[in-house]
Enzyme design. Structure first.
Site, PDB file in Angstrom:
ATOM      1  N   LYS A  71       5.562   7.459  11.854  1.00  0.00           N
ATOM      2  CA  LYS A  71       4.560   6.540  11.284  1.00  0.00           C
ATOM      3  C   LYS A  71       5.234   5.472  10.431  1.00  0.00           C
ATOM      4  CE  LYS A  71       2.273   7.746   7.411  1.00  0.00           C
ATOM      5  NZ  LYS A  71       2.253   6.787   6.290  1.00  0.00           N
ATOM      6  N   ASN A  72       6.170   5.897   9.578  1.00  0.00           N
ATOM      7  CA  ASN A  72       6.733   4.960   8.609  1.00  0.00           C
ATOM      8  C   ASN A  72       7.815   4.070   9.199  1.00  0.00           C
ATOM      9  OD1 ASN A  72       4.924   5.968   6.815  1.00  0.00           O
ATOM     10  ND2 ASN A  72       6.390   7.203   5.666  1.00  0.00           N
ATOM     11  N   ARG A  97      -2.266   1.125   2.513  1.00  0.00           N
ATOM     12  CA  ARG A  97      -1.343   0.359   1.667  1.00  0.00           C
ATOM     13  C   ARG A  97      -0.271  -0.320   2.485  1.00  0.00           C
ATOM     14  NH1 ARG A  97       0.092   0.566  -2.497  1.00  0.00           N
ATOM     15  NH2 ARG A  97       2.282   0.678  -1.971  1.00  0.00           N
ATOM     16  N   CYS A 128      -3.829   4.893  -5.141  1.00  0.00           N
ATOM     17  CA  CYS A 128      -4.272   5.933  -4.203  1.00  0.00           C
ATOM     18  C   CYS A 128      -4.079   7.273  -4.913  1.00  0.00           C
ATOM     19  CB  CYS A 128      -3.467   5.857  -2.906  1.00  0.00           C
ATOM     20  SG  CYS A 128      -1.798   6.424  -3.091  1.00  0.00           S
ATOM     21  N   ARG A 140       0.963   2.901  -7.359  1.00  0.00           N
ATOM     22  CA  ARG A 140       1.551   2.222  -6.201  1.00  0.00           C
ATOM     23  C   ARG A 140       1.637   0.688  -6.366  1.00  0.00           C
ATOM     24  NH1 ARG A 140       0.967   5.772  -1.798  1.00  0.00           N
ATOM     25  NH2 ARG A 140       2.676   4.631  -0.800  1.00  0.00           N
ATOM     26  N   ASP A 165       7.819  13.047   0.666  1.00  0.00           N
ATOM     27  CA  ASP A 165       6.790  13.332   1.689  1.00  0.00           C
ATOM     28  C   ASP A 165       6.862  14.759   2.214  1.00  0.00           C
ATOM     29  OD1 ASP A 165       6.887  10.007   3.199  1.00  0.00           O
ATOM     30  OD2 ASP A 165       6.037  10.777   1.349  1.00  0.00           O
ATOM     31  N   ARG A 223      -4.288  10.366   9.460  1.00  0.00           N
ATOM     32  CA  ARG A 223      -3.630   9.077   9.212  1.00  0.00           C
ATOM     33  C   ARG A 223      -2.180   9.131   9.659  1.00  0.00           C
ATOM     34  NH1 ARG A 223      -4.415   6.409   3.506  1.00  0.00           N
ATOM     35  NH2 ARG A 223      -2.894   5.132   4.588  1.00  0.00           N
TER      36      ARG A 223
HETATM   37  C1  EPZ Z   1       6.871   4.536   1.498  1.00  0.00           C
HETATM   38  O1  EPZ Z   1       5.857   4.149   0.599  1.00  0.00           O
HETATM   39  C2  EPZ Z   1       6.205   5.471   2.505  1.00  0.00           C
HETATM   40  N1  EPZ Z   1       5.166   4.745   3.237  1.00  0.00           N
HETATM   41  C3  EPZ Z   1       5.611   6.672   1.762  1.00  0.00           C
HETATM   42  O2  EPZ Z   1       5.079   7.548   2.728  1.00  0.00           O
HETATM   43  C4  EPZ Z   1       6.737   7.382   1.024  1.00  0.00           C
HETATM   44  O3  EPZ Z   1       6.193   8.441   0.273  1.00  0.00           O
HETATM   45  C5  EPZ Z   1       7.436   6.388   0.081  1.00  0.00           C
HETATM   46  O4  EPZ Z   1       7.909   5.246   0.827  1.00  0.00           O
HETATM   47  C6  EPZ Z   1       8.641   7.020  -0.613  1.00  0.00           C
HETATM   48  O5  EPZ Z   1       9.541   7.488   0.339  1.00  0.00           O
HETATM   49  C7  EPZ Z   1       5.536   3.912   4.239  1.00  0.00           C
HETATM   50  O6  EPZ Z   1       6.713   3.746   4.537  1.00  0.00           O
HETATM   51  C8  EPZ Z   1       4.419   3.218   4.964  1.00  0.00           C
HETATM   52  P1  EPZ Z   1       8.033   3.046  -2.489  1.00  0.00           P
HETATM   53  P2  EPZ Z   1       6.130   2.929  -0.443  1.00  0.00           P
HETATM   54  O7  EPZ Z   1       7.776   1.588  -2.617  1.00  0.00           O
HETATM   55  O8  EPZ Z   1       7.055   1.956   0.174  1.00  0.00           O
HETATM   56  C9  EPZ Z   1       7.509   2.408  -7.147  1.00  0.00           C
HETATM   57  C10 EPZ Z   1       3.517   8.989   3.619  1.00  0.00           C
HETATM   58  O9  EPZ Z   1       3.106  10.072   3.223  1.00  0.00           O
HETATM   59  N2  EPZ Z   1       7.350   0.988  -6.826  1.00  0.00           N
HETATM   60  O10 EPZ Z   1       9.339   3.489  -1.909  1.00  0.00           O
HETATM   61  O11 EPZ Z   1       4.813   2.460  -0.922  1.00  0.00           O
HETATM   62  C11 EPZ Z   1       6.378   3.268  -6.594  1.00  0.00           C
HETATM   63  O12 EPZ Z   1       5.290   3.285  -7.489  1.00  0.00           O
HETATM   64  C12 EPZ Z   1       3.665   7.851   2.666  1.00  0.00           C
HETATM   65  O13 EPZ Z   1       3.869   8.739   4.792  1.00  0.00           O
HETATM   66  C13 EPZ Z   1       7.205   0.077  -7.877  1.00  0.00           C
HETATM   67  O14 EPZ Z   1       7.200   0.451  -9.041  1.00  0.00           O
HETATM   68  O15 EPZ Z   1       6.874   3.689  -1.618  1.00  0.00           O
HETATM   69  C14 EPZ Z   1       7.037   4.619  -6.462  1.00  0.00           C
HETATM   70  O16 EPZ Z   1       7.046   5.254  -7.719  1.00  0.00           O
HETATM   71  C15 EPZ Z   1       3.174   8.214   1.288  1.00  0.00           C
HETATM   72  N3  EPZ Z   1       7.055  -1.247  -7.579  1.00  0.00           N
HETATM   73  C16 EPZ Z   1       8.482   4.273  -6.085  1.00  0.00           C
HETATM   74  O17 EPZ Z   1       8.663   2.902  -6.459  1.00  0.00           O
HETATM   75  C17 EPZ Z   1       7.047  -1.711  -6.281  1.00  0.00           C
HETATM   76  O18 EPZ Z   1       6.924  -2.940  -6.082  1.00  0.00           O
HETATM   77  C18 EPZ Z   1       8.785   4.406  -4.589  1.00  0.00           C
HETATM   78  O19 EPZ Z   1       7.759   3.740  -3.899  1.00  0.00           O
HETATM   79  C19 EPZ Z   1       7.182  -0.767  -5.241  1.00  0.00           C
HETATM   80  C20 EPZ Z   1       7.346   0.567  -5.530  1.00  0.00           C
END
Ligand code: EPZ
Length: 417
Positions: free
Chosen positions: A22-23, A92, A116, A121, A304, A396
């Site tokens: 998915k990702n 998202r 969420c 996020r 995850d 999803r």
């Molecule tokens: C991706 O989400 C994945 N989704 C998530 O998978 C996964 O849990 C996550 O990466 C971490 O590996 C997709 O790839 C579609 P991040 P993402 O930006 O990109 C903070 C699933 O279950 N952050 O790596 O949204 C954020 O709050 C989903 O398949 C900021 O502060 O995650 C978090 O604490 C859930 N500012 C950390 O970074 C930003 O601008 C990592 O988030 C962006 C992120």
């Protein structure tokens, strides 16, 4: 809404095929916006989130056709570079169209995703990255409005590792003027699958050890044909399912090189896993040893897989501490596991799990994608019957999860409620 009913205690056995990730498929679909040529994507999983991304692309004016596991996408002309709130709030990952739309059209209006179940996020780092590439970015009435005639290459370091943040800025930079250097980028395999696609399109991207990328902007990009990598999180989910409630499960398509942190943790728990050509085989464990875990960006233990791992620790022979370092609210499954008899104490970003002899079936509620999987696994291992409601979360990100479990002998039914 639909629910899953599970009769626990059955020892599963057989083999399952891992679906496309998915990702990986979501950013790759977004990358098709960078060209007006046809893009062909194979091994596409039939997921709710993929259907949502198809809908978003069609709203943007993109031609999409989906047959079996192949998507054909042609962004010949972007009707309007707008990603509306009522769609973005359901997924998202829609934010992934921001970078490509800006690179393609010089303008993009994308709704802020909102929070969420697992956390607030934010996308502040996505915005900082676009500004570093000389885009003007404003927030108006809940929308990100980004403008740039042509972005200019720059050096930009991410304050935190962000998967979709990295993907968005890489896609924004591939047609920028000059060179871009991105530091502290995410290293997840899904990011590399996207980069492989971008390079097939003609993008000039190279890795600079240990965690930077150098991108030389090009004028335009071609189409691509690509087979999406297998879903390592689905594979990890079946490894844990096999450890907890099977005789033996063969997981076809699982790539052990994507699962090093998960495999080493499972070995620590005494789980026997053997690898074959393009498959992993997990034996059901008579005894599961407790082992502490901390979630971290790749190659660390994936956030995850944290919920699924907590289900396994709930029946381990002893106490373990699970530390969630990525998301601030990713323990909602703990309260539901407690309803099944688990002994879990949550304190800030740590969960202390005292293994119990066995879980008992109960009605529980899914709250996010991986929590849903955790509850299904716990229900399969529990004694008695469980009902997991709100399983649209599961749909999803897992293709036919209950169907695959049924093929392994699970007593699991989907009902309307
Ligand atoms: C991706 O989400 C994945 N989704 C998530 O998978 C996964 O849990 C996550 O990466 C971490 O590996 C997709 O790839 C579609 P991040 P993402 O930006 O990109 C903070 C699933 O279950 N952050 O790596 O949204 C954020 O709050 C989903 O398949 C900021 O502060 O995650 C978090 O604490 C859930 N500012 C950390 O970074 C930003 O601008 C990592 O988030 C962006 C992120």
């Amino acid at each position: 809404m639909e629910a899953l009913v599970v009769e626990g205690g059955v020892r599963l056995s057989g083999e399952v095929e891992i679906s496309g990730a998915k990702n990986a498929v979501l950013p790759i679909m977004a990358a098709s916006l960078l060209t007006d040529k046809e893009c062909v994507i194979h091994n596409v999983p039939d997921l709710r989130d993929v259907r949502t991304m198809v809908k978003l692309l069609e709203i943007l004016g993109v031609e999409v056709s989906w047959n079996d596991k192949t998507l054909r996408i042609k962004a010949g002309r972007i009707k309007e570079p707008l990603a509306p709130y009522d769609l973005v709030k359901t997924m998202r990952a829609s934010v992934l169209v921001l970078g490509p739309l800006l690179a393609r059209e010089g303008y993009a209006k994308v709704s802020l995703p909102g929070g969420c179940a697992i956390g607030e996020r934010p996308i502040d780092l996505h915005i900082k990255g676009l500004k570093a590439l000389s885009a003007s970015v404003d927030i108006e009435e809940g929308y990100v409005i980004a403008k740039a005639d042509r972005m200019k290459g720059a050096t930009f370091a991410f304050d935190k590792v962000t998967v979709t943040g990295t993907e968005n800025i890489v896609m924004a930079s591939v047609m920028a003027e000059g060179e871009t250097v991105l530091e502290n980028v995410a290293q997840e395999p899904e990011v590399w699958d996207l980069i492989t696609v971008l390079k097939k399109m003609g993008a000039l991207i190279e890795k600079v050890e240990p965690n930077s990328l150098r991108i030389m902007g090009v004028k335009s990009l071609s189409g691509f044909e690509h087979k999406v990598m297998p879903d390592r999180i689905e594979a990890a989910t079946f490894l844990i399912t096999g450890a907890m409630c099977s005789e033996k499960i063969t997981i076809k398509g699982a790539k052990k090189e994507h699962l090093v942190a998960v495999l080493s943790k499972l070995y620590e728990c005494g789980i026997k896993i053997t690898s074959q050509e393009n498959a992993l085989i997990v034996d059901g464990a008579d005894e599961i040893l407790p082992a502490d875990v901390e979630t971290n960006p790749y190659p660390g233990f994936p956030t995850d897989v944290q919920a699924q791992y907590m289900a396994m620790m709930s029946i381990a022979k002893g106490t373990s501490v699970i530390t969630e370092n990525i998301f601030e609210k990713r323990f909602t499954h703990a309260a539901e596991l407690r309803r099944m008899g688990a002994n879990i104490i949550v304190d800030a970003n740590k969960a202390i799990v005292r293994g119990v002899k066995e879980l008992k079936g109960a009605p529980v509620m899914a709250s996010d994608l991986r929590a849903s999987a955790s509850l299904v696994i716990a229900a399969l291992a529990a004694k008695g019957k469980s009902k997991i409601s709100r399983i649209y979360h599961l749909d999803r990100g897992y293709e036919n999860f209950d169907g695959k479990l049924k093929s392994l002998g699970a007593k699991i039914w989907r009902i309307k409620e």
